[in-house]
Design a protein around this motif. Structure first.
Motif, PDB file in Angstrom:
ATOM      1  N   VAL A  48       0.813  -1.218   0.000  1.00 22.88           N
ATOM      2  CA  VAL A  48       0.000   0.000   0.000  1.00 22.88           C
ATOM      3  C   VAL A  48       0.850   1.273   0.000  1.00 22.88           C
ATOM      4  O   VAL A  48       0.326   2.363  -0.235  1.00 22.88           O
ATOM      5  N   ASP A  49       2.149   1.148   0.260  1.00 22.22           N
ATOM      6  CA  ASP A  49       3.041   2.313   0.267  1.00 22.22           C
ATOM      7  C   ASP A  49       4.381   1.892  -0.329  1.00 22.22           C
ATOM      8  O   ASP A  49       5.173   1.207   0.319  1.00 22.22           O
ATOM      9  N   THR A  50       4.634   2.312  -1.553  1.00 24.08           N
ATOM     10  CA  THR A  50       5.837   1.872  -2.273  1.00 24.08           C
ATOM     11  C   THR A  50       7.131   2.464  -1.726  1.00 24.08           C
ATOM     12  O   THR A  50       8.217   2.097  -2.177  1.00 24.08           O
ATOM     13  N   SER A  51       7.030   3.379  -0.759  1.00 27.32           N
ATOM     14  CA  SER A  51       8.252   3.902  -0.148  1.00 27.32           C
ATOM     15  C   SER A  51       8.842   2.904   0.852  1.00 27.32           C
ATOM     16  O   SER A  51       9.955   3.098   1.352  1.00 27.32           O
ATOM     17  N   TYR A  52       8.083   1.841   1.136  1.00 27.38           N
ATOM     18  CA  TYR A  52       8.563   0.789   2.028  1.00 27.38           C
ATOM     19  C   TYR A  52       8.872  -0.467   1.212  1.00 27.38           C
ATOM     20  O   TYR A  52       8.160  -0.795   0.262  1.00 27.38           O
ATOM     21  N   PHE A  53       9.927  -1.177   1.595  1.00 32.58           N
ATOM     22  CA  PHE A  53      10.311  -2.409   0.928  1.00 32.58           C
ATOM     23  C   PHE A  53       9.604  -3.604   1.571  1.00 32.58           C
ATOM     24  O   PHE A  53       9.221  -3.561   2.735  1.00 32.58           O
ATOM     25  N   ASN A  54       9.471  -4.655   0.792  1.00 37.06           N
ATOM     26  CA  ASN A  54       8.952  -5.924   1.305  1.00 37.06           C
ATOM     27  C   ASN A  54      10.121  -6.652   1.962  1.00 37.06           C
ATOM     28  O   ASN A  54      11.012  -7.157   1.290  1.00 37.06           O
ATOM     29  N   ILE A  55      10.100  -6.692   3.287  1.00 40.34           N
ATOM     30  CA  ILE A  55      11.237  -7.219   4.051  1.00 40.34           C
ATOM     31  C   ILE A  55      10.814  -8.408   4.898  1.00 40.34           C
ATOM     32  O   ILE A  55       9.722  -8.424   5.478  1.00 40.34           O
ATOM     33  N   SER A  56      11.684  -9.383   4.947  1.00 42.16           N
ATOM     34  CA  SER A  56      11.474 -10.570   5.775  1.00 42.16           C
ATOM     35  C   SER A  56      12.293 -10.437   7.058  1.00 42.16           C
ATOM     36  O   SER A  56      13.451 -10.012   7.026  1.00 42.16           O
ATOM     37  N   LEU A  57      11.681 -10.775   8.178  1.00 48.45           N
ATOM     38  CA  LEU A  57      12.352 -10.709   9.485  1.00 48.45           C
ATOM     39  C   LEU A  57      12.136 -12.026  10.221  1.00 48.45           C
ATOM     40  O   LEU A  57      11.001 -12.475  10.372  1.00 48.45           O
ATOM     41  N   ARG A  58      13.218 -12.640  10.652  1.00 51.07           N
ATOM     42  CA  ARG A  58      13.136 -13.900  11.398  1.00 51.07           C
ATOM     43  C   ARG A  58      13.831 -13.730  12.740  1.00 51.07           C
ATOM     44  O   ARG A  58      14.953 -13.217  12.811  1.00 51.07           O
ATOM     45  N   MET A  59      13.157 -14.182  13.804  1.00 51.29           N
ATOM     46  CA  MET A  59      13.706 -14.100  15.153  1.00 51.29           C
ATOM     47  C   MET A  59      13.493 -15.446  15.835  1.00 51.29           C
ATOM     48  O   MET A  59      12.357 -15.825  16.137  1.00 51.29           O
ATOM     49  N   VAL A  60      14.590 -16.157  16.056  1.00 50.18           N
ATOM     50  CA  VAL A  60      14.525 -17.540  16.533  1.00 50.18           C
ATOM     51  C   VAL A  60      15.293 -17.691  17.845  1.00 50.18           C
ATOM     52  O   VAL A  60      16.445 -17.248  17.949  1.00 50.18           O
ATOM     53  N   PRO A  61      14.685 -18.305  18.870  1.00 45.81           N
ATOM     54  CA  PRO A  61      15.396 -18.486  20.146  1.00 45.81           C
ATOM     55  C   PRO A  61      16.541 -19.488  20.035  1.00 45.81           C
ATOM     56  O   PRO A  61      16.402 -20.532  19.406  1.00 45.81           O
ATOM     57  N   ILE A  62      17.670 -19.139  20.628  1.00 51.50           N
ATOM     58  CA  ILE A  62      18.845 -20.019  20.673  1.00 51.50           C
ATOM     59  C   ILE A  62      19.415 -19.987  22.091  1.00 51.50           C
ATOM     60  O   ILE A  62      19.000 -19.181  22.922  1.00 51.50           O
ATOM     61  N   TRP A  63      20.372 -20.866  22.367  1.00 48.17           N
ATOM     62  CA  TRP A  63      21.096 -20.881  23.651  1.00 48.17           C
ATOM     63  C   TRP A  63      20.138 -20.828  24.838  1.00 48.17           C
ATOM     64  O   TRP A  63      20.335 -20.065  25.788  1.00 48.17           O
ATOM     65  N   LYS A  64      19.109 -21.660  24.817  1.00 48.67           N
ATOM     66  CA  LYS A  64      18.092 -21.608  25.869  1.00 48.67           C
ATOM     67  C   LYS A  64      18.653 -21.910  27.256  1.00 48.67           C
ATOM     68  O   LYS A  64      18.082 -21.507  28.269  1.00 48.67           O
ATOM     69  N   ASP A  65      19.780 -22.610  27.303  1.00 49.10           N
ATOM     70  CA  ASP A  65      20.383 -22.944  28.591  1.00 49.10           C
ATOM     71  C   ASP A  65      21.222 -21.796  29.157  1.00 49.10           C
ATOM     72  O   ASP A  65      21.694 -21.852  30.288  1.00 49.10           O
ATOM     73  N   LYS A  66      21.382 -20.717  28.367  1.00 42.69           N
ATOM     74  CA  LYS A  66      22.214 -19.598  28.799  1.00 42.69           C
ATOM     75  C   LYS A  66      21.411 -18.343  29.137  1.00 42.69           C
ATOM     76  O   LYS A  66      21.959 -17.363  29.638  1.00 42.69           O
ATOM     77  N   GLY A  67      20.126 -18.362  28.817  1.00 44.51           N
ATOM     78  CA  GLY A  67      19.310 -17.171  29.029  1.00 44.51           C
ATOM     79  C   GLY A  67      18.360 -16.975  27.868  1.00 44.51           C
ATOM     80  O   GLY A  67      17.952 -17.930  27.214  1.00 44.51           O
ATOM     81  N   HIS A  68      18.034 -15.708  27.584  1.00 46.46           N
ATOM     82  CA  HIS A  68      17.108 -15.392  26.496  1.00 46.46           C
ATOM     83  C   HIS A  68      17.881 -14.758  25.343  1.00 46.46           C
ATOM     84  O   HIS A  68      18.209 -13.562  25.390  1.00 46.46           O
ATOM     85  N   TYR A  69      18.135 -15.541  24.321  1.00 49.50           N
ATOM     86  CA  TYR A  69      18.838 -15.068  23.136  1.00 49.50           C
ATOM     87  C   TYR A  69      18.004 -15.358  21.894  1.00 49.50           C
ATOM     88  O   TYR A  69      17.368 -16.413  21.795  1.00 49.50           O
TER      89      TYR A  69
END
Length: 205
Positions: A48-69
């Motif tokens: 709806v607004d061509t001034s913005y790009f179609n961007i993919s964002l991925r956020m995946v938990p890792i190192w669960k034994d060390k905290g929140h990463y």
């Protein structure tokens, strides 16, 4: 004298809580990390607004034994094999209603691109292979259930991208959406990169 002693005990208690993470609302940290993780897209906004790009964002938990990463990849939708941002976020609680998302770069980031689909692979990644971006942490506060909002400090995050002197980030985290406004400014405060009107709206897929 009695009042002085009571005040000392009170502030000592606050300091101890901050150091040990003994917060009354400790479950809010889990809530924040839970709603942050996922796969997102700005496709609807870009349509709806061509001034913005179609961007993919991925956020995946890792190192669960060390905290929140979280392992993070951000890329143009048509070039997901070549992300322009590869990071690790460390999420901690710093106060009763204050949360910090520290930003780390990966020294050999090309070796980890695409590994979001195999979080167990990051067990081989050591903390010596990531590097903190000091001053670029995002400070978040819980506005209401499943809604957090915050930003970086004022001119605290250095940047050399496209002639910038510093960068800022404003973030709102919702159950099915992340709104992120990243901007770069030169030494005179003139914006040199990033969205100009408002932040990117990433819808959770």
């Amino acid at each position: 004298m009695k009042k002085t002693v009571l005040l000392f005990v009170f502030f000592a208690s606050l300091t101890a809580n901050a150091q040990t993470g003994n917060f009354k609302n400790k479950a809010w940290l889990d809530e924040l990390v839970s709603i942050m993780q996922g796969t997102y897209s700005s496709e609807k906004q870009a349509a709806v607004d061509t001034s913005y790009f179609n961007i993919s964002l991925r956020m995946v938990p890792i190192w669960k034994d060390k905290g929140h990463y979280l392992y993070v990849e951000q890329a143009l939708s048509k070039r997901q094999d070549k992300p322009y941002r590869v990071r690790i976020y460390k999420i901690t609680q710093r106060g009763e209603n204050e949360f910090v998302s520290e930003i780390y770069t990966l020294k050999n980031e090309k070796d980890w691109i695409g590994k979001w689909n195999d979080p167990a692979a990051f067990q081989k990644l050591t903390e010596t292979e990531i590097e903190l971006k000091p001053g670029c942490e995002v400070i978040l506060k819980r506005i209401e259930k499943n809604k957090f909002s915050g930003q970086t400090g004022d001119k605290t995050c250095p940047s050399e991208l496209r002639g910038a002197s510093y960068a800022t980030s404003k973030v709102t985290v919702l159950p099915n959406q992340i709104i992120s406004w990243d901007q770069g400014f030169d030494k005179d405060g003139k914006q040199v990169w990033g969205a100009e009107k408002a932040g990117y709206i990433f819808d959770k897929i």
